[in-house]
Design a protein around this motif. Structure first.
Motif, PDB file in Angstrom:
ATOM      1  N   ARG A 207      11.593 -14.844  12.059  1.00  0.00           N
ATOM      2  CA  ARG A 207      11.438 -15.690  13.229  1.00  0.00           C
ATOM      3  C   ARG A 207      10.061 -15.122  13.686  1.00  0.00           C
ATOM      4  O   ARG A 207       9.216 -15.737  14.067  1.00  0.00           O
ATOM      5  N   ARG A 208      10.022 -13.585  13.800  1.00  0.00           N
ATOM      6  CA  ARG A 208       8.837 -12.955  14.528  1.00  0.00           C
ATOM      7  C   ARG A 208       7.531 -13.005  13.480  1.00  0.00           C
ATOM      8  O   ARG A 208       6.448 -12.658  13.677  1.00  0.00           O
ATOM      9  N   GLY A 209       7.921 -13.362  12.065  1.00  0.00           N
ATOM     10  CA  GLY A 209       6.845 -13.308  11.249  1.00  0.00           C
ATOM     11  C   GLY A 209       6.074 -11.983  10.767  1.00  0.00           C
ATOM     12  O   GLY A 209       5.179 -11.763  10.046  1.00  0.00           O
ATOM     13  N   HIS A 210       6.739 -10.850  11.186  1.00  0.00           N
ATOM     14  CA  HIS A 210       6.271  -9.388  10.822  1.00  0.00           C
ATOM     15  C   HIS A 210       7.134  -8.314  10.814  1.00  0.00           C
ATOM     16  O   HIS A 210       8.309  -8.887  11.656  1.00  0.00           O
ATOM     17  N   ILE A 211       7.100  -7.087  10.295  1.00  0.00           N
ATOM     18  CA  ILE A 211       7.953  -6.066  10.331  1.00  0.00           C
ATOM     19  C   ILE A 211       7.779  -5.268  11.400  1.00  0.00           C
ATOM     20  O   ILE A 211       6.747  -5.132  12.018  1.00  0.00           O
ATOM     21  N   VAL A 212       8.630  -4.594  12.235  1.00  0.00           N
ATOM     22  CA  VAL A 212       8.585  -3.390  13.112  1.00  0.00           C
ATOM     23  C   VAL A 212       9.072  -2.326  12.681  1.00  0.00           C
ATOM     24  O   VAL A 212      10.023  -2.271  11.838  1.00  0.00           O
ATOM     25  N   LEU A 213       8.870  -1.214  13.322  1.00  0.00           N
ATOM     26  CA  LEU A 213       9.412  -0.011  12.907  1.00  0.00           C
ATOM     27  C   LEU A 213      10.971   0.345  12.907  1.00  0.00           C
ATOM     28  O   LEU A 213      11.505   0.857  11.874  1.00  0.00           O
ATOM     29  N   SER A 214      11.475  -0.440  13.583  1.00  0.00           N
ATOM     30  CA  SER A 214      13.090  -0.110  13.925  1.00  0.00           C
ATOM     31  C   SER A 214      13.508  -0.903  12.629  1.00  0.00           C
ATOM     32  O   SER A 214      14.804  -0.700  12.316  1.00  0.00           O
ATOM     33  N   ASP A 215      13.011  -1.964  12.058  1.00  0.00           N
ATOM     34  CA  ASP A 215      13.405  -2.646  10.741  1.00  0.00           C
ATOM     35  C   ASP A 215      13.747  -1.406   9.674  1.00  0.00           C
ATOM     36  O   ASP A 215      14.956  -1.721   9.010  1.00  0.00           O
ATOM     37  N   PHE A 216      12.859  -0.747   9.411  1.00  0.00           N
ATOM     38  CA  PHE A 216      13.184   0.454   8.447  1.00  0.00           C
ATOM     39  C   PHE A 216      14.288   1.320   8.884  1.00  0.00           C
ATOM     40  O   PHE A 216      15.010   1.571   7.980  1.00  0.00           O
ATOM     41  N   VAL A 217      14.550   1.588   9.869  1.00  0.00           N
ATOM     42  CA  VAL A 217      15.735   2.536  10.402  1.00  0.00           C
ATOM     43  C   VAL A 217      17.068   1.697  10.216  1.00  0.00           C
ATOM     44  O   VAL A 217      17.998   2.168  10.000  1.00  0.00           O
ATOM     45  N   ARG A 218      16.794   0.337  10.428  1.00  0.00           N
ATOM     46  CA  ARG A 218      18.158  -0.686  10.330  1.00  0.00           C
ATOM     47  C   ARG A 218      18.359  -0.535   8.854  1.00  0.00           C
ATOM     48  O   ARG A 218      19.662  -0.540   8.629  1.00  0.00           O
ATOM     49  N   VAL A 219      17.355  -0.422   7.950  1.00  0.00           N
ATOM     50  CA  VAL A 219      17.820  -0.526   6.596  1.00  0.00           C
ATOM     51  C   VAL A 219      18.487   0.711   6.182  1.00  0.00           C
ATOM     52  O   VAL A 219      19.459   0.642   5.311  1.00  0.00           O
ATOM     53  N   LEU A 481      16.195  10.277   8.672  1.00  0.00           N
ATOM     54  CA  LEU A 481      14.843   9.840   9.959  1.00  0.00           C
ATOM     55  C   LEU A 481      13.653   9.902   9.701  1.00  0.00           C
ATOM     56  O   LEU A 481      12.772   9.067   9.772  1.00  0.00           O
ATOM     57  N   PRO A 482      13.336  11.244   9.513  1.00  0.00           N
ATOM     58  CA  PRO A 482      11.885  11.437   9.403  1.00  0.00           C
ATOM     59  C   PRO A 482      10.954  10.711   8.527  1.00  0.00           C
ATOM     60  O   PRO A 482       9.947  10.267   8.647  1.00  0.00           O
ATOM     61  N   VAL A 483      11.563  10.614   7.343  1.00  0.00           N
ATOM     62  CA  VAL A 483      10.727  10.144   6.288  1.00  0.00           C
ATOM     63  C   VAL A 483      10.708   8.424   6.465  1.00  0.00           C
ATOM     64  O   VAL A 483       9.821   7.716   6.059  1.00  0.00           O
ATOM     65  N   THR A 484      11.643   8.125   6.935  1.00  0.00           N
ATOM     66  CA  THR A 484      12.154   6.562   7.000  1.00  0.00           C
ATOM     67  C   THR A 484      11.094   6.153   8.244  1.00  0.00           C
ATOM     68  O   THR A 484      10.311   5.085   8.272  1.00  0.00           O
ATOM     69  N   ILE A 485      11.138   6.686   9.414  1.00  0.00           N
ATOM     70  CA  ILE A 485      10.101   6.499  10.461  1.00  0.00           C
ATOM     71  C   ILE A 485       8.746   6.520  10.012  1.00  0.00           C
ATOM     72  O   ILE A 485       7.822   5.459  10.255  1.00  0.00           O
ATOM     73  N   LEU A 486       8.246   7.726   9.378  1.00  0.00           N
ATOM     74  CA  LEU A 486       6.809   7.893   9.036  1.00  0.00           C
ATOM     75  C   LEU A 486       6.327   6.902   8.120  1.00  0.00           C
ATOM     76  O   LEU A 486       5.489   6.406   7.946  1.00  0.00           O
TER      77      LEU A 486
END
Length: 598
Positions: A207-219, A481-486
């Motif tokens: 819907r938004r057409g791009h990824i955001v940082l929280s998407d990586f934590v969701r994965v 979390l550290p590697v996922t967020i960075l």
């Protein structure tokens, strides 16, 4: 499964009503309002799951306070229902409107059946599975003590593990329905359900057409849910803590992506971190999140910002109070087995040498040793053994954490230099902004300073975890979390610089890989579940495990003990692996337990 579904419906209804009233009440407090010019506006919560989380927190507090005065059973549930009826009468139209609007939004997004499918899947997983070792050792007993008696003096002398107080046990006791004849243990699964629903927001990328940082934590949270899916039948505090840490970080990053600068939502997440710490102490570093809203409101409102800060401190004390009271009554220590704060000298106090030995055992076991003497082993001795015992995935994540650390430090240095350079140019009247290498073009991107703050806390949490009791099940979330967020940050940087036609193919490839991952993990779940499947679990929930026990009469009480090993489960109550390690303060177990020799 049906029993779990009915239980969760009861949980959802009660927590939604109480959560709605709680958030409405907090946002209506004058100092918590959002300022706009000369007006004070009531804050509008952007995420509906906040209502359920706020409700769970408040209901958990109700259960904990109730356990201080009596058993958490039928009377506590009657009180809960009574409170819900009063609040629903007060906010009926608003609650119905909120629910109707929420369901409408889900339907319009085309996700209604996805949420239903997740609900049923998680209910199925919670109906049966592998019971955690510590659940049969002491979790089940701790919950039953709360169901039967609430809080009893010196309980840690009966069984040292019963001194490991967790707010989650009171919540599990409240919603267990033991007064109906069977104690359910579905709350760890419910927390996993809430996280799974939050992870389902990955669909918003389209819907938004791009990824955001929280998407990586969701994965990575989805990976965690697959990992514990066959274990969430167990009411282990580890699952409550990990799912809530994921929730807080994801929600916090979502607020960053929305460029939400209001004090209230960030403050509530910091308060939530205090609550999670009362579930398991390994969540303590997340309390540092409070720095962000405190700094922002002081910079914005100066002295006027002290009032909402003090109010949040009072909220936090109120949340922590029953946890500390239960600690003191059950063990004589403010935080057992930590002996650094020694304030009391009650007769039922767990002896200091026992508490120290227990703390050493936790540290040694967390590092992978069964020999307590290894608690004080040099870093160079225990760390290689601990690292070699990690799974391949966790080894990879930890190594990547170490690789990413100098990159993170470089980002901090870059940010500091940029700020100083910008300040110098402004002072000299040069104006303009410093060229930002890490500049994001996306409107929903997380600012560099915000990224550095949350990434810094993730590294603090990792260091705290590694140097206290680094057993993976205690804090795998901190390894990830550290590697996922960075890594997520740099993937977004790359994504912003890719041409739209190329991005389209990259997104399709990533979606295909994710689909393969989901298909594989679901297939493995089915494969592993086939041997455990029982038709009866479609209706009821798997019971706690049972063990052969002996019994010993002490005063007017019959105490059970395991004939083999150290586990007794739920039914053999009250039980202890050391029947000679304590004495009754009176003739009945309600009088409390003293250390042997008192």
């Amino acid at each position: 499964m049906l029993a779990v579904i009915l239980n969760w419906l009861y949980v959802s209804i009660t927590t939604y009503i109480i959560g709605f009233a709680t958030l409405r009440g907090i946002s209506s407090i004058g100092c918590m309002s959002t300022a706009k010019g000369q007006k004070k506006l009531t804050y509008s919560y952007k995420y509906r799951e906040s209502i359920l989380i706020a409700g769970i927190l408040m209901v958990n507090l109700l259960a904990e306070f109730f356990s201080i005065i009596g058993r958490v059973s039928l009377a506590a549930n009657i009180l809960l229902i009574f409170i819900c009826l009063i609040l629903f009468a007060q906010y009926r139209e608003e609650i119905i409107e909120s629910l109707t609007e929420g369901i409408r939004e889900i339907k319009e997004s085309g996700s209604f059946w996805l949420y239903v499918l997740i609900f049923l899947l998680m209910a199925y997983g919670t109906s049966h599975g592998l019971m955690h070792y510590d659940t049969d050792l002491y979790h089940a007993q701790a919950i039953r003590w709360i169901e039967e008696y609430g809080m009893v003096k010196g309980l840690g002398n009966l069984h040292l593990r019963l001194g490991y107080n967790s707010a989650s046990f009171a919540l599990s006791a409240l919603y267990s329905g033991a007064f109906l004849g069977k104690s359910l243990h579905a709350m760890a699964g419910y927390f996993a359900l809430l996280l799974a629903w939050q992870c389902a927001d990955l669909k918003s990328i389209a819907r938004r057409g791009h990824i955001v940082l929280s998407d990586f934590v969701r994965v990575i949270a989805i990976y965690y849910l697959f990992t514990v899916f066959d274990e969430i039948v167990s009411p282990a505090s580890d699952y409550f803590m990990a799912t809530m840490v994921f929730y807080i970080v994801i929600h916090w990053l979502d607020l960053y992506a929305m460029h939400e600068r209001a004090f209230l939502p960030h403050a509530l997440l910091a308060i939530c971190a205090v609550w999670v710490t009362t579930i398991k102490l390994s969540a303590a570093p997340l309390v540092l999140l409070a720095i962000y809203p405190i700094v922002r409101i002081i910079k914005k409102q100066k002295k006027a910002g002290l009032k909402p800060i003090l109010l949040c401190v009072l909220f936090s004390i109120f949340i922590a109070l029953p946890y500390f009271v239960r600690n003191v009554v059950m063990t004589g220590w403010l935080v057992y087995p930590f002996t650094g704060v020694d304030l009391f000298n009650f007769a039922w106090k767990v002896p200091v040498e026992t508490a120290i030995s227990d703390a050493h055992e936790i540290a040694a076991y967390g590092r992978g040793f069964t020999d307590v003497a290894m608690y004080n082993a040099p870093f160079g001795q225990w760390f290689p053994a601990w690292f070699s015992a990690l799974s391949l995935f966790n080894k990879m994540m930890f190594v990547m954490d170490l690789v990413c650390l100098p990159v993170f430090i470089g980002c901090v240095i870059y940010y500091a230099i940029s700020k100083m350079t910008a300040a110098k140019k402004e002072k000299n009247g040069a104006g303009g902004n410093v060229q930002k290498i890490f500049m994001m073009s996306q409107r929903k991107a997380v600012a560099l300073s915000d990224f550095l703050f949350i990434e810094g806390i993730s590294y603090v949490a990792l260091i705290y975890f590694v140097f206290t009791a680094p057993l993976v099940r205690y804090g795998c979330v901190y390894l990830w979390l550290p590697v996922t967020i960075l890594a997520g940050r740099f993937v977004i940087l790359f994504d912003n610089r890719v041409n739209p036609p190329q991005k389209k193919y990259i997104y399709k490839a990533v979606i295909a890989l994710f689909a393969v991952f989901m298909f594989y993990k679901c297939g493995m779940l089915i494969k592993d579940d086939v041997p455990r499947f029982r038709a009866q679990y479609l209706l009821s929930q798997q019971d706690y495990n049972k063990y052969e026990v002996g019994q010993k009469v002490i005063g007017n009480a019959v105490i059970y003990y395991p004939l083999e090993g150290d586990r007794t489960g739920y039914d053999a109550f009250p039980s202890t692996p050391a029947p000679d390690g304590f004495v009754l303060e009176g003739n009945d177990i309600t009088d409390g337990f003293l250390p042997a020799g008192r």
